[in-house]
Design a protein around this motif. Structure first.
Motif, short mmCIF file in Angstrom:
data_model
loop_
_atom_site.label_atom_id
_atom_site.label_comp_id
_atom_site.label_asym_id
_atom_site.label_seq_id
_atom_site.Cartn_x
_atom_site.Cartn_y
_atom_site.Cartn_z
N ALA A 28 0.84 -1.20 0.00
CA ALA A 28 0.00 0.00 0.00
C ALA A 28 0.87 1.25 0.00
CB ALA A 28 -0.94 -0.01 1.21
N ALA A 43 -1.61 10.93 2.28
CA ALA A 43 -2.29 12.24 2.37
C ALA A 43 -3.71 12.13 1.85
CB ALA A 43 -1.50 13.28 1.58
N ARG A 44 -3.87 11.43 0.71
CA ARG A 44 -5.20 11.32 0.11
C ARG A 44 -6.13 10.55 1.04
NH1 ARG A 44 -3.06 11.17 -5.59
NH2 ARG A 44 -2.30 9.09 -5.21
N ARG A 45 -5.57 9.49 1.65
CA ARG A 45 -6.38 8.65 2.52
C ARG A 45 -6.93 9.46 3.68
NH1 ARG A 45 -3.23 4.63 5.74
NH2 ARG A 45 -1.98 4.65 3.88
N ARG A 50 2.41 1.94 -3.39
CA ARG A 50 1.52 2.33 -4.50
C ARG A 50 1.71 3.78 -4.92
NH1 ARG A 50 -2.78 -0.78 -2.23
NH2 ARG A 50 -2.86 -2.74 -3.31
N ALA A 85 -7.38 12.68 3.93
CA ALA A 85 -8.37 13.68 3.49
C ALA A 85 -9.71 13.02 3.24
CB ALA A 85 -7.86 14.38 2.24
N SER A 86 -9.71 11.86 2.55
CA SER A 86 -11.00 11.25 2.20
C SER A 86 -11.63 10.60 3.42
CB SER A 86 -10.83 10.25 1.07
OG SER A 86 -10.22 9.08 1.58
N ASP A 87 -10.81 10.14 4.38
CA ASP A 87 -11.39 9.58 5.61
C ASP A 87 -12.22 10.61 6.30
OD1 ASP A 87 -8.81 7.24 6.71
OD2 ASP A 87 -10.56 7.05 5.42
#
Lengths: 326, 121
Positions: free
Chosen positions: B31, B40-42, B34, B44-46
């Motif tokens: 992970a 960072a994206r994870r 990848r 924010a979306s969490d």
């Protein structure tokens, strides 16, 4: 419609009995006898019957049995994939994506996509392609529009670049649940949809998708020809069919090692890690029953696809078949 | 290397039934590999999904989905959280935001058609 080498059913059931005897590693000698029997184990079955691993079952039974297999392994599916293939399945899936080479804007349908491995790779690929395009434009001193500049600064992209979309379709809702949780955990949300559906009867209209993928799923479908016809139907003209599936190993020495590993190690791993010997027994048997590379290529051509090709990976343990709707 | 066991370690693992730690570790390592921005994206979306409704049905799917039997478009009924094919009189359930388009899972809605008939006469 699949062609089988005719063999009396007795031989197949004897083969199954010998195969079970092989589980006790003390009877290593039986291995060579057993291999001879179950290498020809794809025998003629009566109408309405099909294979579930080395058993002969009715077609409705196969669907139910396959459903129960994946319902039972769903939570441990990813860990088992890593253990059984020693992590190599990740490379196979990466190679599939490279062969697909999707551009931003591609509409992908991933059938039997379960836990989302192909879908997540697709999203990563499309995003990195987009970033690559932006960097290329910067290098060649082209003027970017304000929209493009602001997009590249955005921490969180509201949509996938170019309006790319991936729909993950699977017959098993447990596998999709695991996939959806993984997506939330890893931060994939936009451009990604989950649908419970049957590959033989897809709930999508004609000519909707640019790419159709089915990775390690088509051997579990009861009527492979129907799944191929549905794939043809939902693809747009010019669309691409890609299938990543276990196939026949071409090298005889490697084939013996592979059989040894498949029948001795994999079900044991299944018992230790997932607490489910039978499901992984089914897995290795179903691989032996799936048509070889050339035969599967002919089935894909029968469904109407053109320019059908395949490439072997890892000496033929898996093969990627590709066809176009033209 | 993950997944290889000698016969002695196999026996000992069978006895104490502990899953190998390497599987989960490898998944985490992959992970990370990848994308560098994934963490960072994870995060924010969490934050986003925590506030939003993760179980709601995505209406964008309606453009794509059709009844697998008749290939006709469907109507989303928010009150019962189902996708309805009025022609055939069946409703497909949406569970946890995932529509179940297997015909065997669909519900017949004959009662609604019968209710309408007396009104017409």
């Amino acid at each position: 419609s699949a062609k089988f080498t005719p063999l009396p059913k007795m031989a197949a059931s004897i083969g199954a009995v010998v195969c079970r005897a092989l589980h006790s590693r003390r009877h290593g000698k039986f291995l060579s006898i057993g291999r001879g029997l179950f290498s020809g184990a794809r025998c003629l079955v009566a109408e309405g019957e099909t294979h579930f691993g080395f058993q002969t079952v009715s077609e409705t039974e196969k669907g139910e049995k396959v459903y129960h297999v994946f319902e039972s392994v769903a939570k441990k599916y990813d860990i088992m994939n890593d253990s059984m293939s020693l992590g190599i399945h990740r490379l196979w899936k990466d190679i599939l994506l490279h062969q697909m080479n999707p551009y931003p804007g591609t509409q992908l349908l991933d059938v039997a996509g379960g836990t989302g491995d192909i879908a997540f790779r697709f999203i990563n690929y499309v995003r990195s392609q987009w970033e690559h395009q932006i960097r290329q434009k910067l290098k060649s001193h082209q003027n970017l529009s304000w929209q493009e500049i602001s997009k590249s600064y955005q921490e969180e992209e509201l949509k996938l670049p170019g309006g790319s979309q991936v729909v993950v379709c699977d017959i098993n809702k447990e596998m999709l649940k695991v996939g959806k949780q993984k997506a939330q955990h890893l931060g994939y949300s936009e451009g990604l949809s989950w649908v419970v559906g049957n590959a033989e009867e897809l709930p999508f209209n004609d000519s909707k998708f640019d790419v159709y993928t089915i990775a390690f799923g088509i051997r579990n479908v009861t009527h492979i020809d129907q799944a191929l016809q549905e794939a043809y139907r939902v693809l747009k003209p010019g669309g691409r069919f890609l299938c990543l599936e276990f196939s026949q190993v071409n090298n005889p020495l490697f084939s013996r090692l592979y059989d040894l590993y498949s029948f001795q190690v994999i079900p044991v791993l299944g018992e230790i890690i997932a607490g489910d010997w039978k499901s992984y027994q089914y897995l290795v048997e179903s691989i032996r029953h799936f048509p070889a590379q050339e035969e599967f290529k002919a089935m894909i051509e029968d469904a109407g696809f053109l320019k059908v090709e395949y490439r072997n990976l890892t000496s033929g343990i898996v093969a990627i078949h590709s066809g176009f709707k033209l | 290397m993950r997944g290889w066991y000698g016969s002695r370690t196999l026996a000992s693992v069978l006895l104490c039934r502990q899953p190998p730690p390497s599987g989960a570790g490898a998944a985490a390592a992959a992970a990370h590999r990848r994308s560098p921005g994934a963490a960072a994206r994870r995060h924010a979306s969490d934050r986003q999904t925590g506030q939003g409704q993760p179980q709601a049905f995505d209406p964008a799917l309606l453009e794509l989905l059709v009844c697998p039997l008749s290939k006709k478009p469907l109507r989303y009924e928010a009150s019962t959280n189902e996708l309805i094919n009025k022609e055939l009189g069946i409703a497909y359930p949406v569970i946890d935001g995932i529509p179940n388009m297997i015909p065997q899972a669909a519900r017949m809605i004959d009662r609604k058609a019968q209710d309408e008939e007396p009104k017409q006469t």
